[in-house]
Structure formats: structure tokens, C-alpha cells
Design an enzyme around this catalytic site. Structure first.
Site, PDB file in Angstrom:
ATOM      1  N   CYS A   9       0.782  -0.989   0.166  1.00 21.43           N
ATOM      2  CA  CYS A   9       0.128   0.113   0.058  1.00 21.43           C
ATOM      3  C   CYS A   9       0.921   1.123   0.059  1.00 21.43           C
ATOM      4  O   CYS A   9       1.448   1.772   1.062  1.00 21.43           O
ATOM      5  CB  CYS A   9      -0.831   0.142   1.219  1.00 21.43           C
ATOM      6  SG  CYS A   9      -1.764   1.596   1.208  1.00 21.43           S
ATOM      7  N   CYS A  48      -0.238   3.934   2.466  1.00 17.52           N
ATOM      8  CA  CYS A  48      -0.030   3.537   3.614  1.00 17.52           C
ATOM      9  C   CYS A  48       1.437   3.893   4.094  1.00 17.52           C
ATOM     10  O   CYS A  48       2.016   4.478   5.029  1.00 17.52           O
ATOM     11  CB  CYS A  48      -0.336   2.284   4.234  1.00 17.52           C
ATOM     12  SG  CYS A  48      -1.896   1.855   3.464  1.00 17.52           S
ATOM     13  N   ASP A  49       2.293   3.130   3.342  1.00 20.13           N
ATOM     14  CA  ASP A  49       3.895   2.990   3.578  1.00 20.13           C
ATOM     15  C   ASP A  49       4.762   3.955   2.790  1.00 20.13           C
ATOM     16  O   ASP A  49       5.805   4.058   2.960  1.00 20.13           O
ATOM     17  CB  ASP A  49       4.001   1.647   3.458  1.00 20.13           C
ATOM     18  CG  ASP A  49       3.332   0.684   4.350  1.00 20.13           C
ATOM     19  OD1 ASP A  49       2.885   1.354   5.444  1.00 20.13           O
ATOM     20  OD2 ASP A  49       2.892  -0.522   3.908  1.00 20.13           O
TER      21      ASP A  49
END
Ligand code: NAP
Length: 308
Positions: free
Chosen positions: A134, A137-138
Site C-alpha cells: 500500500c 500507507c507506507d
């Protein structure tokens, strides 16, 4: 005597919470079961630009919280619980969970789809140590670093765009020589100075000590192999439906999606499938919410038939 809900919804993504909203608003007794928090995959997307009504786009997590609150305003209940088993063939369906058993006259499956893995040795061990699924997200963990995105669809293209704004260098590794992604992504990606395409190539191995150091690549036409040093890899090769609990009791297609048409009805009476988990052409927030609304219409119809 156990309480019997009119509707039990499994999964709190946009499809699930829209089914909850519409069903609760229609006066039905609704329970939604969610493992962690609302939103499903949508909650992992920081900027959603293709859900109408938000001229500046909207944060997926925020939208998820609003969808949950909107459904709960009309009396839908949310229970944080992990589903262990489903018994869907009887008129009253039973859902076994970490928080006990629940009973419902209808069940809506809205368990979504999770990221597909490359299937390489060490992949699981390296999650969070260089292997990611993701970008929203990261991505920030790789600020100023070199990363690779694997895939050629809309997710890979969107991930590469996002990462190009954070990272020093972004390789896009695709097994064919053209993107599957929507045309809108092509020009900005081709023009981004720090994005480099590696066509006709697959990742055959992850090179790592404690964390990822690079990728072993194979050019599929020449069979030539080489190593590509990277700090991180984002695996963006599509998703797989979350239907393990349903195998053997509901009709699935070859890829594991629940076979259901626009009516969201499955082969089992009183069981509906909405959102990414069902067979459909376009898996988007907007199509998931449409499913949720349609499901509630057929739930109403089914419950009325049962009373006759
Ligand atoms: P997708 O469209 O199925 O694309 C998957 C990509 O990964 C394809 O390019 C595929 O290659 C490649 N791939 C699959 N398995 C692979 C493997 N084992 N090794 C290497 N490459 C592999 O999936 P997606 O991009 O996640 O999109 C899923 C759905 O969400 C689509 O309907 C998409 O339109 C939608 N979506 C939309 C947006 C947007 O509109 N902004 C953003 C994200 C997702 P081939 O091309 O060779 O098959």
C-alpha cells in the site's frame, strides 16, 4: 431465545456500510460485523478523487468514518468481531465470531478483496522490511529513497505517481510492454523524471539480509536476469477476494469472487454479495456503494416474500 437480526452485514467497507445505511433507514434491524475499523481498502487510500461530491477529493479513512456514522444514525449496530464460520443455507443464518454467534434472516457479504502477493520466498518475512502492498500507507517510509512498483494496472500507476512525489527514484516493473492502467495516468508517468519503466520483466527473487536490498529481475523475452538495488518494493498486482470462509457453500468464479449480478443476489436465498467481493467489471468505491443500496432493495423483497 437468540436475537435474530433482519440483516447481518459482514465487512465494513463502503458496500457494507451503504447496505447498513439503506437497510436501517428502511426500518430493518441491522448488525454489521467488522474486524478492525470501517472502510476496508478504501480506508488505506489517502486521496480519493473519483467519488463524486468532493471537489478536492477526500481521505478514504475519513470517508469511511462518515459512512459508519451515517449508518449508525439510523440504528445500524457495529460489532468489532472476527468471523470464524458461516452457516448460510437455512432460513435463519448463523455467523460464528470471536464475540459469539449471531443470527440473521439475511446476510450481506462485503468482505472485499485484499492485495495479491508475488508469491516469492521471503516475501512474508520482508513485509514491513522493504516489501509493501500500500503506497498510500507506507510510501512516506521511503522518502528520498529508491523503490520499485510491480504491476501495470491502475493501482500500480497511482502508486507510482504517489511515490514519484516522495522518493528519489521509482522503477515500474511490468510483465508486458504496455500499461493496463487508464490513459489518464500514462502521460504524467512517462513525463515524471524520476520514474523509469522496466518492461517485459518479472521479479524472480527478493535480495535481502535483515531487510530488502534489491530485486532479481528476469526479462521475459530474452530470459536475461539482473539485479536491481532498491530500498523498497510496492506490490501492486491486483487483489484477491476474501472468500475463504465461503468456499464450498456459495458459488464462486474461477478467481474466487462470489458469483452475483447487479441484483447482488447469490445462489443462496437471503445471501447477498456487495462491493469488490462479487463478480463485476469495475471495483470502485462508487460501484460498491451502489451495490449496498441495491442489496437493501432485494433484502426488503426477500424478507417480504418470507413473511407470506
Ligand atoms: P488490475 O487492473 O487487475 O491490474 C493488475 C496488474 O498487475 C496488471 O497490470 C497485471 O499484468 C499485473 N499482474 C497481475 N499478476 C501479476 C503477477 N503475478 N506478476 C506481475 N504482474 C502481475 O489490478 P489493480 O490495478 O489493482 O486494479 C484493480 C481494480 O481497481 C481495477 O478495476 C481498477 O480499475 C481499480 N482501480 C482504479 C483506480 C482509479 O481509477 N484511480 C485506482 C486503483 C484501482 P497484466 O496487465 O499483464 O495482466
Amino acid at each position: 431465545m437468540e436475537h435474530i437480526y433482519d440483516v447481518i452485514i459482514i465487512g465494513g467497507g463502503p458496500g457494507g456500510y451503504t447496505a447498513a445505511l439503506y437497510s436501517a433507514r428502511a426500518g430493518l434491524d441491522v448488525l454489521l460485523l467488522e474486524k478492525l475499523s470501517a472502510g476496508g481498502q478504501m480506508a488505506l487510500t489517502s486521496q480519493i478523487d473519483n467519488y463524486p461530491g468532493f471537489e478536492e477529493g477526500v481521505d478514504g479513512y475519513e470517508l469511511a468514518e462518515k459512512m459508519q456514522a451515517g449508518a449508525e444514525r439510523f440504528g445500524a449496530k457495529t460489532e468489532l468481531a472476527e468471523v470464524y464460520a458461516l452457516h448460510l443455507t437455512e432460513a435463519v443464518k448463523k455467523v460464528e465470531t470471536s464475540e459469539g454467534d449471531f443470527y440473521g434472516r439475511t446476510v450481506v457479504i462485503s468482505t472485499g478483496a485484499s492485495p495479491r502477493e508475488l508469491g516469492l520466498e521471503q516475501e512474508a518475512r520482508l513485509v514491513g522490511r522493504g516489501v509493501n502492498y500500500c503506497a498510500a500507507c507506507d510510501g512516506m517510509f521511503y522518502k528520498g529513497k529508491t523503490v520499485a512498483v510491480v504491476g501495470g494496472g491502475n493501482t500500480a500507476a497511482a502508486d507510482a505517481m504517489l511515490l514519484s512525489r516522495i522518493c528519489e527514484k521509482v522503477y515500474v516493473i511490468h510483465r508486458r510492454n504496455e500499461l493496463r492502467a487508464t490513459k489518464i495516468y500514462h502521460d504524467p508517468l512517462m513525463q515524471a523524471e524520476n520514474v523509469e519503466f522496466i518492461w517485459d520483466s518479472v521479479v524472480t527473487d527478493l535480495i535481502a539480509a535483515d531487510s530488502l536490498q534489491g530485486l532479481r529481475l528476469k526479462q521475459v523475452k530474452t530470459e536475461e536476469e539482473r539485479e536491481l538495488p532498491v530500498d523498497g518494493v510496492f506490490v501492486s498486482i491486483g487483489r484477491k477476494p476474501v472468500t475463504e470462509l465461503l468456499a464450498g457453500q456459495i458459488e464462486l468464479d474461477g478467481a474466487g469472487y462470489i458469483i452475483a449480478d447487479e441484483s447482488t443476489r447469490t445462489n443462496l436465498p437471503g445471501v447477498f454479495a456487495v462491493g469488490d467481493v462479487r463478480t463485476k467489471a469495475l471495483r470502485q468505491v462508487v460501484t460498491a456503494v451502489a451495490d449496498g443500496a441495491v442489496a437493501s432493495h432485494y433484502i426488503d423483497e426477500y424478507l417480504a416474500e418470507q413473511k407470506q
